[in-house]
Write a protein that holds these residues in place. Structure first.
Motif, PDB file in Angstrom:
ATOM      1  N   GLU A 210     -26.931 -32.973  25.789  1.00 26.02           N
ATOM      2  CA  GLU A 210     -27.057 -31.727  25.033  1.00 26.02           C
ATOM      3  C   GLU A 210     -25.776 -31.531  24.235  1.00 26.02           C
ATOM      4  N   GLU A 259     -26.898 -24.167  24.453  1.00 25.66           N
ATOM      5  CA  GLU A 259     -27.313 -25.479  23.936  1.00 25.66           C
ATOM      6  C   GLU A 259     -27.759 -25.333  22.478  1.00 25.66           C
ATOM      7  N   ASN A 262     -30.125 -31.099  21.333  1.00 24.06           N
ATOM      8  CA  ASN A 262     -30.179 -32.126  22.377  1.00 24.06           C
ATOM      9  C   ASN A 262     -30.895 -33.367  21.905  1.00 24.06           C
TER      10      ASN A 262
HETATM   11 MG    MG Z   1     -32.426 -27.719  27.313  1.00 23.53          MG
END
Ligand code: MG
Ligand code: ATP
Length: 406
Positions: A210, A259, A262
């Motif tokens: 990520e 995040e 990713n």
């Molecule tokens: Mg995730």
């Protein structure tokens, strides 16, 4: 652009129906409009920011050799049953057509659409590798949609899919896309706060990666190894024995983060159920291997606001600032000539020509967070004050030196 022509008005106070800092600031500045929890409309200034992020991402995708497409938001129930996710994915928006009685899905991601598309176009090893991406709204019925742009129920994502003949090819492209992601976060101005992070969820390898941006508003917890500029997601910290997988250091700093992107090696997770195969050099049929790579553009915009602001408003990194210059005047009309000159010279400038007090203009300039503030005053008719949003120092320059003052 003339600010008097903007139909949007900034708000003096925080909106009542919003908890998150990013949405509060963006709503006050009139960059976004809240439709309902987790759903926002982008207004002129907000859309300019999104477009700047989008252009940077698109440039980087094209330099990876990826082709841009635009898939549909409406998807079939059958495709999602084929992958086995129709029943399992809790965030899936499902509905039935009034006329055809068919069941549909609002796309939360597009593996279920891209794989059948590729099936029509991939036959031989000569057709591979293929890289395709799109930038498109996604829909997810998120349980907690209280973080503004960080967690939308409708949000903008760039999704890239890669298709390969073998594992080595998939691995190589994965590394390339990882480097590209780092460059994207660098270019949008959050490189310093964004860490490539070991996370769970790899279908092919033990870990996926990520890209996590440090902010107190983040929902994730990561452990940072500053020396390697890497992090480990809390969810796998036990697995790595609280040590950096790269250098073995145990000196890890814990931070809250969000995040922003990713990358996944999917291997045959989708190509197998959709039966996406190719003929290799010996004419044998083999399964296509796949990688998936996402970046949330609207979340990225929210993450930038969360990590770059002060008590007066937003501080945009220059690359994504809605305009490069915000031109103010202490009295109506004083900035007129300079504005016209700047437009003719190709400067990207928002001219606050509204009939409001200078104090109000200064407040809005800080709230909007445009990188360079210019002020034309009465005392020094031939000179312009220039100030960077994140600095205190004000310089007095001549028109020709605006660029040099940067
Ligand atoms: Mg995730
Ligand atoms: P999260 O773990 O935060 O729920 P995810 O792992 O489900 O996200 P992906 O399905 O991989 O996310 O989506 C790719 C990218 O899309 C994420 O890295 C993130 O930047 C963005 N994203 C995912 N969900 C949302 C959301 N609800 N609102 C805004 N952006 C999102």
């Amino acid at each position: 652009m003339r600010q008097s022509k903007l139909f949007v008005k900034s708000l003096r106070e925080d909106p009542k129906n919003e908890e998150s800092l990013n949405a509060k600031l963006l709503m006050r500045a009139g960059f976004i409009h809240k439709v309902m929890a987790g759903v926002y409309a982008f207004l002129p200034l907000g859309l300019r920011v999104i477009k700047k992020i989008e252009n940077i991402i698109r440039e980087e995708m094209v330099s990876l050799g990826a082709d841009e497409i635009l898939m549909s938001s409406l998807q079939t129930r059958e495709a999602w049953e084929t992958s086995g996710r129709y029943a399992d994915l809790d965030v899936l928006f499902k509905f039935t057509s009034y006329y055809s009685k068919g069941d549909y899905v609002l796309g939360p991601t597009h593996e279920e659409e891209i794989t059948p598309i590729l099936k029509q176009h991939v036959f031989s090893y000569r057709d591979l590798p293929i890289y395709v991406f799109q930038i498109q709204n996604k829909f997810r019925d998120e349980k907690r949609a209280k973080s503004g742009l960080l967690r939308g129920r409708e949000f903008l994502m760039k999704d890239l899919y890669s298709f390969h003949t073998d594992e080595k090819d998939m691995e190589d492209f994965y590394e390339l896309s990882s480097a590209t992601y780092s460059r994207i976060f660098e270019r949008v101005g959050i490189g310093e706060k964004t860490y490539k992070t070991f996370a769970s969820g790899g279908t092919f390898s033990k870990y996926s990666h990520e890209f996590q941006t440090v902010t107190p508003a983040g929902e994730d917890t990561i452990y940072i190894c500053e020396a390697c500029k890497l992090a480990i997601n809390e969810e796998v910290i036990e697995d790595v024995n609280h040590t950096c997988p790269q250098c073995g250091s145990k000196e890890l700093r814990m931070e809250k983060s969000i995040e922003v992107g990713n990358i996944f090696k999917m291997k045959d997770k989708y190509s197998a159920p959709f039966d996406l195969k190719f003929k290799d050099q010996s004419g044998d049929e083999k399964i296509v291997l796949m990688g998936c790579y996402g970046i949330g553009l609207s979340r990225l915009m929210g993450a930038i606001v969360e990590s770059s602001n002060d008590e007066n408003g937003i501080i945009w990194p220059e690359a994504v600032s809605p305009f490069r210059f915000h031109l103010l005047e202490t009295k109506p009309g004083l900035g007129q000539d300079i504005y016209q000159r700047m437009v003719a010279d190709g400067y990207e400038v928002l001219y606050d020509d509204r009939d409001v007090s200078f104090g109000e203009k200064l407040k809005d300039a800080d709230l909007f967070g445009i990188t360079w503030r210019l002020v034309v005053g009465e005392k020094n008719k031939d000179k312009i004050e220039i100030k960077r949003r994140n600095e205190e120092q004000i310089k007095l320059v001549e028109y020709g030196d605006i660029r040099k003052a940067e």
